[in-house]
Design an enzyme around this catalytic site. Structure first.
Site, PDB file in Angstrom:
ATOM      1  N   CYS A 116     -43.898  18.024   7.394  1.00 29.97           N
ATOM      2  CA  CYS A 116     -43.438  16.773   8.001  1.00 29.97           C
ATOM      3  C   CYS A 116     -43.792  16.649   9.480  1.00 29.97           C
ATOM      4  CB  CYS A 116     -41.934  16.626   7.801  1.00 29.97           C
ATOM      5  SG  CYS A 116     -41.446  16.653   6.055  1.00 29.97           S
ATOM      6  N   HIS A 258     -39.795  11.274  12.571  1.00 25.99           N
ATOM      7  CA  HIS A 258     -40.057  11.515  11.153  1.00 25.99           C
ATOM      8  C   HIS A 258     -38.911  10.930  10.351  1.00 25.99           C
ATOM      9  CE1 HIS A 258     -40.562  13.302   7.313  1.00 25.99           C
ATOM     10  NE2 HIS A 258     -39.651  14.238   7.499  1.00 25.99           N
ATOM     11  N   ASN A 288     -38.480   9.650   2.496  1.00 26.44           N
ATOM     12  CA  ASN A 288     -39.187  10.650   3.295  1.00 26.44           C
ATOM     13  C   ASN A 288     -40.599  10.832   2.735  1.00 26.44           C
ATOM     14  OD1 ASN A 288     -40.207  13.030   4.401  1.00 26.44           O
ATOM     15  ND2 ASN A 288     -38.279  14.132   4.293  1.00 26.44           N
TER      16      ASN A 288
END
Length: 333
Positions: A116, A258, A288
């Protein structure tokens, strides 16, 4: 191609997400959960999932085409392609396949794996090639197809992730530098908190020789540990990047974190005293998307007219590794 100067500009953005959508109600038919449970704990309402027939390379190429066009370039102008992904079509890497799909015949291409944090790490990596004068036009892509690696019976992970790709064009410029500061960190002692690990069984080839034979297991995450890690480390890494950039928090126009969990984003913004109207979030729509989350959010905000040329943007990625980092830049040339 030799760059004309050591400065960097973020000259274009693009994004792509699959057409298939799985919302929280759909998930409640699959595992023991509810829309209220998911939204209250994560802020996610639905996620886009790649079709069985699609590929990460195709998704990445589509996002890249948008960035290339916005920058006023053609694929043949690219010198380098950095693909940040943890879910390639090919374990040996997918950047070269993206290069082929784009027709970027002059570009060298490689994958970068930092989960990520991948897009932020990729952006910083690209900047070094430009600042040293080696390359002039660099395409940085963040793309992940997390749906391939989820246990769809595990409600602690399957509610969180979606698929997508985002990209930016970094260019060398003669006057000034739009990448104002950055900071990166890693801590492998916390690897067990979030991973997608290989698991093999011994396979005997002959009496005194055995190897491991197996495959990668679904995504595993300790949500509490990741939350604790993120709310502590992300504000800290942003403050360090601001120090390197010689900027105050008040000079930030936009914060793009993020897109992992709305509670994490709210906690980070609160600790930094950044007002909510400066925080860009599309988590409710996409979930996500790992390395893709920051560039997708950036591209949407640019195309919606929120982000204007000259705006100062703070980005921060965090996740598996564990890794975390921040990059501060001004949008446009």
């Amino acid at each position: 191609m030799k760059a004309q100067g050591a400065g960097i500009a973020i000259a274009g953005s693009g994004s792509a997400t699959p057409a298939q959508i799985l919302d929280n109600h759909d998930l409640s038919q699959m595992v023991e959960t509810s829309d209220e449970w998911i939204r209250s704990r994560t802020g996610i309402g639905r996620r886009h999932l790649a079709a069985a027939s699609s590929s990460l390379s195709e998704l990445a190429a589509k996002a890249s085409q948008g960035a290339i066009a916005m920058a006023g370039l053609s694929a043949c102008d690219l010198d380098l392609i950095v693909l940040a992904t943890s879910t390639p079509d090919d374990l040996y890497g997918s950047a070269c396949q993206v290069q082929s799909l784009l027709g970027a015949t002059k570009a060298v291409a490689f994958d970068l794996t930092a989960a990520c944090s991948g897009f932020v790490f990729g952006l910083i990596t690209a900047s070094q090639f430009i600042r040293t004068g080696v390359y002039h036009n660099v395409l940085v892509i963040g793309a992940d197809v997390n749906s391939r690696w989820l246990d769809w019976s595990d409600r602690s992970t399957c509610v969180l992730f979606g698929d997508g790709a985002g990209a930016v064009i970094c260019q060398g410029i003669e006057n000034g530098d739009r990448l104002l500061g950055f900071e990166m960190h890693s801590d492998g002692t916390q690897n067990g908190s979030l991973n997608l690990a290989y698991r093999g069984e011994p396979k005997i080839l002959k009496e005194d020789i055995a190897i491991a034979s197996g495959t990668y297991q679904p995504i595993s995450m300790n949500g509490r540990e990741v939350y604790r890690f993120a709310v502590e480390k992300v504000p800290e890494v942003i403050e360090k990047a601001l120090y390197r950039a010689n900027l105050a928090v008040e000079e930030i126009d936009w914060l793009i974190l993020h897109q992992a969990n709305q509670r994490i984003m709210d906690a980070v913004a609160s600790r930094l005293k950044i007002p909510s109207e400066k925080v860009i979030s599309n988590l409710a729509e996409y979930g996500n998307t790992s390395a893709a989350s920051i560039p997708i959010a950036l591209d949407e905000a640019v195309r919606q007219g929120k982000i204007q040329p000259g705006d100062t943007i703070v980005t921060s990625g965090f996740g598996a590794g564990l890794t975390w980092g921040a990059a501060i830049f001004q949008w446009g040339k």
